[in-house]
Write a protein that holds these residues in place. Structure first.
Motif, PDB file in Angstrom:
ATOM      1  N   THR A   1      68.221  29.879 -13.716  1.00  0.00           N
ATOM      2  CA  THR A   1      67.905  28.905 -14.037  1.00  0.00           C
ATOM      3  C   THR A   1      68.731  27.889 -12.701  1.00  0.00           C
ATOM      4  O   THR A   1      69.736  28.048 -12.852  1.00  0.00           O
ATOM      5  N   SER A   2      67.755  27.187 -12.566  1.00  0.00           N
ATOM      6  CA  SER A   2      68.036  25.803 -11.752  1.00  0.00           C
ATOM      7  C   SER A   2      69.535  25.503 -11.389  1.00  0.00           C
ATOM      8  O   SER A   2      70.047  25.016 -10.198  1.00  0.00           O
ATOM      9  N   ARG A   3      70.807  25.598 -12.132  1.00  0.00           N
ATOM     10  CA  ARG A   3      71.670  25.106 -12.027  1.00  0.00           C
ATOM     11  C   ARG A   3      72.462  25.707 -11.688  1.00  0.00           C
ATOM     12  O   ARG A   3      73.820  25.414 -11.422  1.00  0.00           O
ATOM     13  N   LEU A   4      72.363  26.963 -11.773  1.00  0.00           N
ATOM     14  CA  LEU A   4      73.215  28.421 -11.160  1.00  0.00           C
ATOM     15  C   LEU A   4      72.913  29.097 -10.013  1.00  0.00           C
ATOM     16  O   LEU A   4      71.344  28.707  -9.717  1.00  0.00           O
ATOM     17  N   SER A   5      73.931  29.531  -9.436  1.00  0.00           N
ATOM     18  CA  SER A   5      72.840  30.061  -8.050  1.00  0.00           C
ATOM     19  C   SER A   5      72.239  31.417  -8.231  1.00  0.00           C
ATOM     20  O   SER A   5      72.197  32.211  -9.471  1.00  0.00           O
ATOM     21  N   ASN A   6      71.231  31.824  -6.831  1.00  0.00           N
ATOM     22  CA  ASN A   6      70.801  32.725  -7.601  1.00  0.00           C
ATOM     23  C   ASN A   6      71.309  33.742  -6.511  1.00  0.00           C
ATOM     24  O   ASN A   6      70.175  35.164  -6.324  1.00  0.00           O
TER      25      ASN A   6
ATOM     26  N   PRO B   1      63.045  44.766   6.747  1.00  0.00           N
ATOM     27  CA  PRO B   1      64.453  43.961   6.850  1.00  0.00           C
ATOM     28  C   PRO B   1      63.648  42.675   6.482  1.00  0.00           C
ATOM     29  O   PRO B   1      62.303  42.488   6.058  1.00  0.00           O
ATOM     30  N   HIS B   2      64.678  42.316   6.675  1.00  0.00           N
ATOM     31  CA  HIS B   2      64.792  40.325   5.504  1.00  0.00           C
ATOM     32  C   HIS B   2      65.576  39.798   5.884  1.00  0.00           C
ATOM     33  O   HIS B   2      67.092  40.178   7.078  1.00  0.00           O
ATOM     34  N   ARG B   3      65.630  38.415   5.878  1.00  0.00           N
ATOM     35  CA  ARG B   3      66.939  37.199   6.858  1.00  0.00           C
ATOM     36  C   ARG B   3      66.821  36.723   4.486  1.00  0.00           C
ATOM     37  O   ARG B   3      65.616  36.385   4.254  1.00  0.00           O
ATOM     38  N   ARG B   4      68.419  35.892   5.366  1.00  0.00           N
ATOM     39  CA  ARG B   4      68.601  34.944   4.361  1.00  0.00           C
ATOM     40  C   ARG B   4      68.128  33.759   4.622  1.00  0.00           C
ATOM     41  O   ARG B   4      68.212  33.511   6.066  1.00  0.00           O
ATOM     42  N   VAL B   5      67.507  32.491   4.396  1.00  0.00           N
ATOM     43  CA  VAL B   5      67.754  30.807   4.541  1.00  0.00           C
ATOM     44  C   VAL B   5      68.980  30.432   3.249  1.00  0.00           C
ATOM     45  O   VAL B   5      67.994  29.881   2.090  1.00  0.00           O
ATOM     46  N   ASP B   6      69.743  30.014   4.021  1.00  0.00           N
ATOM     47  CA  ASP B   6      71.028  29.143   2.635  1.00  0.00           C
ATOM     48  C   ASP B   6      69.728  27.428   2.511  1.00  0.00           C
ATOM     49  O   ASP B   6      69.690  26.909   3.618  1.00  0.00           O
ATOM     50  N   TYR B   7      69.944  27.024   1.733  1.00  0.00           N
ATOM     51  CA  TYR B   7      69.728  25.093   1.546  1.00  0.00           C
ATOM     52  C   TYR B   7      70.116  24.217   0.665  1.00  0.00           C
ATOM     53  O   TYR B   7      70.519  23.285   0.948  1.00  0.00           O
ATOM     54  N   ALA B   8      71.311  25.163  -0.374  1.00  0.00           N
ATOM     55  CA  ALA B   8      72.277  24.209  -0.825  1.00  0.00           C
ATOM     56  C   ALA B   8      73.479  25.313  -1.567  1.00  0.00           C
ATOM     57  O   ALA B   8      73.560  26.351  -1.351  1.00  0.00           O
ATOM     58  N   ALA B   9      75.060  24.431  -1.877  1.00  0.00           N
ATOM     59  CA  ALA B   9      75.251  25.818  -2.250  1.00  0.00           C
ATOM     60  C   ALA B   9      75.159  26.197  -3.079  1.00  0.00           C
ATOM     61  O   ALA B   9      74.777  25.386  -4.099  1.00  0.00           O
ATOM     62  N   GLY B  10      74.963  27.549  -2.916  1.00  0.00           N
ATOM     63  CA  GLY B  10      74.917  28.636  -3.920  1.00  0.00           C
ATOM     64  C   GLY B  10      73.156  29.421  -4.530  1.00  0.00           C
ATOM     65  O   GLY B  10      72.661  29.790  -5.433  1.00  0.00           O
ATOM     66  N   LYS B  11      72.215  28.335  -3.636  1.00  0.00           N
ATOM     67  CA  LYS B  11      71.166  28.711  -2.919  1.00  0.00           C
ATOM     68  C   LYS B  11      70.936  28.944  -2.063  1.00  0.00           C
ATOM     69  O   LYS B  11      71.381  28.579  -0.941  1.00  0.00           O
ATOM     70  N   THR B  12      70.255  30.206  -2.383  1.00  0.00           N
ATOM     71  CA  THR B  12      69.037  30.939  -0.737  1.00  0.00           C
ATOM     72  C   THR B  12      67.763  31.389  -1.147  1.00  0.00           C
ATOM     73  O   THR B  12      67.370  31.433  -2.394  1.00  0.00           O
ATOM     74  N   ASN B  13      67.267  31.689  -0.025  1.00  0.00           N
ATOM     75  CA  ASN B  13      65.717  32.043  -0.239  1.00  0.00           C
ATOM     76  C   ASN B  13      65.572  33.240   0.740  1.00  0.00           C
ATOM     77  O   ASN B  13      66.744  33.691   1.463  1.00  0.00           O
ATOM     78  N   LEU B  14      65.157  34.278   0.662  1.00  0.00           N
ATOM     79  CA  LEU B  14      64.878  35.324   1.311  1.00  0.00           C
ATOM     80  C   LEU B  14      63.610  35.922   1.583  1.00  0.00           C
ATOM     81  O   LEU B  14      62.399  35.521   0.651  1.00  0.00           O
ATOM     82  N   PHE B  15      63.165  36.128   3.038  1.00  0.00           N
ATOM     83  CA  PHE B  15      62.697  36.179   3.217  1.00  0.00           C
ATOM     84  C   PHE B  15      62.591  38.017   3.437  1.00  0.00           C
ATOM     85  O   PHE B  15      62.814  38.375   4.202  1.00  0.00           O
TER      86      PHE B  15
END
Length: 66
Positions: free
Chosen positions: A16-21, A38-52
């Motif tokens: 849920t968007s109010r929670l960390s992923n 292989p993968h990498r994280r891209v953090d964008y907010a506290a408790g939120k990140t993207n994974l590629f």
């Protein structure tokens, strides 16, 4: 792990968007590591990140799973 088991585990994470992923991302990172992907994280907010992650040859085109 069977496909249905993987999908069941993925949809069990409350992202849920109010929670960390981060718990979901950590699970996927562990899964990818076990398969040599292989993968990498891209953090964008506290408790939120993207994974590629990239599977297959490094060529134009492809599919994105979001």
């Amino acid at each position: 792990m069977e496909t249905r088991e993987i999908l069941a585990r993925l949809v069990a994470f409350d992202t849920t968007s109010r929670l960390s992923n981060i718990p979901l991302i950590e699970w996927v990172e562990d899964f990818l590591d076990k398969h040599g992907v292989p993968h990498r994280r891209v953090d964008y907010a506290a408790g939120k990140t993207n994974l590629f992650a990239t599977i297959g040859p490094d060529v134009a085109g492809g599919i994105v799973l979001s």
